[in-house]
Design a protein around this motif. Structure first.
Motif, PDB file in Angstrom:
ATOM      1  N   GLU A   4       2.075   5.944  -3.466  1.00 29.35           N
ATOM      2  CA  GLU A   4       3.009   6.940  -3.991  1.00 29.35           C
ATOM      3  C   GLU A   4       3.113   6.895  -5.514  1.00 29.35           C
ATOM      4  O   GLU A   4       3.912   7.640  -6.100  1.00 29.35           O
ATOM      5  CB  GLU A   4       4.392   6.719  -3.379  1.00 29.35           C
ATOM      6  CG  GLU A   4       4.439   6.975  -1.872  1.00 29.35           C
ATOM      7  CD  GLU A   4       5.796   6.661  -1.281  1.00 29.35           C
ATOM      8  OE1 GLU A   4       6.643   6.106  -2.027  1.00 29.35           O
ATOM      9  OE2 GLU A   4       6.022   6.984  -0.103  1.00 29.35           O
ATOM     10  N   ALA A   5       2.314   6.026  -6.157  1.00 25.38           N
ATOM     11  CA  ALA A   5       2.365   5.899  -7.612  1.00 25.38           C
ATOM     12  C   ALA A   5       1.683   7.090  -8.285  1.00 25.38           C
ATOM     13  O   ALA A   5       0.840   7.778  -7.700  1.00 25.38           O
ATOM     14  CB  ALA A   5       1.708   4.594  -8.046  1.00 25.38           C
ATOM     15  N   ASP A   6       2.030   7.309  -9.546  1.00 26.38           N
ATOM     16  CA  ASP A   6       1.496   8.462 -10.284  1.00 26.38           C
ATOM     17  C   ASP A   6      -0.004   8.358 -10.506  1.00 26.38           C
ATOM     18  O   ASP A   6      -0.719   9.365 -10.442  1.00 26.38           O
ATOM     19  CB  ASP A   6       2.220   8.588 -11.634  1.00 26.38           C
ATOM     20  CG  ASP A   6       3.688   8.967 -11.476  1.00 26.38           C
ATOM     21  OD1 ASP A   6       4.022   9.560 -10.426  1.00 26.38           O
ATOM     22  OD2 ASP A   6       4.487   8.672 -12.384  1.00 26.38           O
ATOM     23  N   MET A  57       0.829  -1.205   0.000  1.00 25.37           N
ATOM     24  CA  MET A  57       0.000   0.000   0.000  1.00 25.37           C
ATOM     25  C   MET A  57       0.867   1.260   0.000  1.00 25.37           C
ATOM     26  O   MET A  57       0.545   2.241  -0.694  1.00 25.37           O
ATOM     27  CB  MET A  57      -0.915  -0.013   1.223  1.00 25.37           C
ATOM     28  CG  MET A  57      -2.091  -0.951   1.113  1.00 25.37           C
ATOM     29  SD  MET A  57      -3.306  -0.439  -0.129  1.00 25.37           S
ATOM     30  CE  MET A  57      -3.895   1.091   0.582  1.00 25.37           C
ATOM     31  N   ILE A  58       1.952   1.273   0.756  1.00 23.27           N
ATOM     32  CA  ILE A  58       2.840   2.440   0.771  1.00 23.27           C
ATOM     33  C   ILE A  58       3.418   2.684  -0.618  1.00 23.27           C
ATOM     34  O   ILE A  58       3.473   3.837  -1.099  1.00 23.27           O
ATOM     35  CB  ILE A  58       3.963   2.238   1.809  1.00 23.27           C
ATOM     36  CG1 ILE A  58       3.391   2.304   3.231  1.00 23.27           C
ATOM     37  CG2 ILE A  58       5.054   3.294   1.634  1.00 23.27           C
ATOM     38  CD1 ILE A  58       4.397   1.991   4.313  1.00 23.27           C
ATOM     39  N   ILE A 113      -8.441   4.501  -2.169  1.00 23.25           N
ATOM     40  CA  ILE A 113      -7.739   3.518  -1.343  1.00 23.25           C
ATOM     41  C   ILE A 113      -8.177   2.094  -1.677  1.00 23.25           C
ATOM     42  O   ILE A 113      -7.343   1.216  -1.939  1.00 23.25           O
ATOM     43  CB  ILE A 113      -7.966   3.816   0.147  1.00 23.25           C
ATOM     44  CG1 ILE A 113      -7.264   5.135   0.516  1.00 23.25           C
ATOM     45  CG2 ILE A 113      -7.443   2.675   1.021  1.00 23.25           C
ATOM     46  CD1 ILE A 113      -7.569   5.619   1.907  1.00 23.25           C
ATOM     47  N   PHE A 114      -9.487   1.857  -1.684  1.00 23.11           N
ATOM     48  CA  PHE A 114      -9.970   0.483  -1.803  1.00 23.11           C
ATOM     49  C   PHE A 114     -10.153   0.022  -3.256  1.00 23.11           C
ATOM     50  O   PHE A 114      -9.962  -1.157  -3.553  1.00 23.11           O
ATOM     51  CB  PHE A 114     -11.290   0.330  -1.047  1.00 23.11           C
ATOM     52  CG  PHE A 114     -11.140   0.454   0.440  1.00 23.11           C
ATOM     53  CD1 PHE A 114     -10.637  -0.584   1.191  1.00 23.11           C
ATOM     54  CD2 PHE A 114     -11.478   1.636   1.091  1.00 23.11           C
ATOM     55  CE1 PHE A 114     -10.473  -0.475   2.562  1.00 23.11           C
ATOM     56  CE2 PHE A 114     -11.330   1.753   2.470  1.00 23.11           C
ATOM     57  CZ  PHE A 114     -10.823   0.710   3.199  1.00 23.11           C
ATOM     58  N   LYS A 115     -10.508   0.931  -4.155  1.00 20.29           N
ATOM     59  CA  LYS A 115     -10.760   0.520  -5.532  1.00 20.29           C
ATOM     60  C   LYS A 115      -9.497   0.522  -6.373  1.00 20.29           C
ATOM     61  O   LYS A 115      -9.321  -0.328  -7.252  1.00 20.29           O
ATOM     62  CB  LYS A 115     -11.802   1.442  -6.157  1.00 20.29           C
ATOM     63  CG  LYS A 115     -12.234   1.013  -7.560  1.00 20.29           C
ATOM     64  CD  LYS A 115     -13.315   1.928  -8.106  1.00 20.29           C
ATOM     65  CE  LYS A 115     -13.744   1.500  -9.513  1.00 20.29           C
ATOM     66  NZ  LYS A 115     -14.790   2.381 -10.067  1.00 20.29           N
ATOM     67  N   HIS A 116      -8.604   1.475  -6.107  1.00 19.66           N
ATOM     68  CA  HIS A 116      -7.407   1.600  -6.939  1.00 19.66           C
ATOM     69  C   HIS A 116      -6.146   1.078  -6.237  1.00 19.66           C
ATOM     70  O   HIS A 116      -5.406   0.290  -6.816  1.00 19.66           O
ATOM     71  CB  HIS A 116      -7.215   3.074  -7.346  1.00 19.66           C
ATOM     72  CG  HIS A 116      -8.325   3.609  -8.188  1.00 19.66           C
ATOM     73  ND1 HIS A 116      -8.420   3.381  -9.541  1.00 19.66           N
ATOM     74  CD2 HIS A 116      -9.410   4.362  -7.857  1.00 19.66           C
ATOM     75  CE1 HIS A 116      -9.502   3.969 -10.029  1.00 19.66           C
ATOM     76  NE2 HIS A 116     -10.126   4.576  -9.028  1.00 19.66           N
ATOM     77  N   ALA A 117      -5.907   1.543  -5.018  1.00 22.32           N
ATOM     78  CA  ALA A 117      -4.655   1.184  -4.342  1.00 22.32           C
ATOM     79  C   ALA A 117      -4.667  -0.253  -3.831  1.00 22.32           C
ATOM     80  O   ALA A 117      -3.767  -1.046  -4.150  1.00 22.32           O
ATOM     81  CB  ALA A 117      -4.400   2.156  -3.192  1.00 22.32           C
ATOM     82  N   LEU A 118      -5.673  -0.622  -3.045  1.00 27.22           N
ATOM     83  CA  LEU A 118      -5.701  -1.956  -2.438  1.00 27.22           C
ATOM     84  C   LEU A 118      -5.802  -3.044  -3.490  1.00 27.22           C
ATOM     85  O   LEU A 118      -5.227  -4.133  -3.327  1.00 27.22           O
ATOM     86  CB  LEU A 118      -6.869  -2.056  -1.457  1.00 27.22           C
ATOM     87  CG  LEU A 118      -6.997  -3.367  -0.682  1.00 27.22           C
ATOM     88  CD1 LEU A 118      -5.748  -3.633   0.149  1.00 27.22           C
ATOM     89  CD2 LEU A 118      -8.231  -3.353   0.220  1.00 27.22           C
TER      90      LEU A 118
END
Length: 305
Positions: A200-202, A195-196, A218-223
């Motif tokens: 930090e991705a573009d 997640m960290i 957070i939940f749809k794109h990052a996780l």
């Protein structure tokens, strides 16, 4: 994808064969099966007769080839201690161990994913330190000691849960917590690190710049991207849970494969011992293969590499 799958399948078969060979040799080196069958105080003539009857006097490669051939045909031999065919005995206990392993894995994921996400969002804060502290405690605390603490709290002090047995779902609560909490830290640290990196991705910065809600980012794109490595780890940890349930099943007297392994070791039941090792090894290799194929399907870069 097909070529990648066939390659991984071939490697999995080789690993399973190697593990079966090592398990067979180690069990033979642990003691003479003929003496274990004859029992203490048996005459040398009786031991020699048993050794010849069961084929223990033949070379080890011949014994291994015969045992492997019978195992592949479903003939797992006969239990020395229980005096019954080993195959029905082993597979009748497998259901309990599989249920315990799946419940423990679900419990580990249920607590590690939220904690990992929170630790990544509030990086280097008090929340992050608390989450990492829980992970350190879970990994440092032996599961057998944690199981005894659970028994003292929920069975002896509060009298909420039964101490032993496998008759109802209540009997699986404490074993699930004891096993699941032990493997949860690995998931939590992996999710936190993923997640960290993803936050930090573009494309995450772009999603935030577009005004997307924080929950969606957070939940749809990052996780969704950070959880990909968890698939492989989940398969490995499930294999560990199935093989490492011996102590926990023994403490809680669950009628599963782990408790049967403990009994077979105690009474030197060689046919049951070596077939349990073979079965768990095959399951572990199959889970690892499934995880590799799932990761290759989720991330095409793995197939290309």
């Amino acid at each position: 994808m097909l070529a990648y799958g066939l390659k991984r399948l071939g490697l999995a078969v080789l690993v399973a064969l190697a593990v079966s060979m090592i398990a067979f040799l180690l069990l033979r080196l642990s003691g003479d099966p003929a003496i274990a069958i004859a029992g203490e105080g048996a005459r040398q003539a009786d031991i020699e007769l048993i050794r010849k009857t069961y084929g223990f006097d033949r070379p080890l490669p011949v014994q291994y080839a015969e045992w492997l051939g019978k195992s592949l045909r479903g003939d797992l031999g006969e239990s020395i201690y229980f005096k019954s065919p080993a195959a029905p005995l082993i597979f009748s206990k497998l259901q309990t161990t599989m249920l315990l392993g799946l419940l423990s894995l679900a419990f580990a994921l249920a607590i590690s994913i939220p904690l990992g996400v929170l630790a990544a969002i509030y990086r280097n804060s008090l929340v992050d330190r608390l989450c990492l502290g829980l992970a350190v405690v879970g990994q440092a605390l032996p599961n057998f000691f944690f199981a005894l603490l659970l028994i003292m709290l929920f069975s002896i002090t509060l009298r909420w849960l039964p101490v032993s047995g496998s008759d109802s779902w209540l009997h699986f609560v404490m074993p699930t917590i004891a096993l699941g909490y032990y493997v949860a830290p690995a998931f939590m640290r992996l999710i936190r690190a993923g997640m960290i990196e993803v936050l930090e991705a573009d494309y995450i910065r772009t999603a935030r710049a577009k005004g997307l809600p924080a929950r969606s980012v957070i939940f749809k794109h990052a996780l969704r991207n950070a959880v990909v490595p968890v698939v492989a780890l989940a398969a490995v940890q499930l294999g560990y849970l199935l093989g490492g349930s011996v102590v926990v099943e023994t403490i809680f007297a669950l009628d599963g494969l782990g408790y049967l392994a403990y009994q077979s070791i105690t009474f030197k039941d060689f046919p049951v011992m070596q077939n349990i090792v073979l079965l768990l090894s095959v399951i572990y290799v199959a889970l690892t293969l499934a995880a590799d194929l799932a990761n290759a399907w989720l991330d095409p870069r793995i197939r290309v590499a």
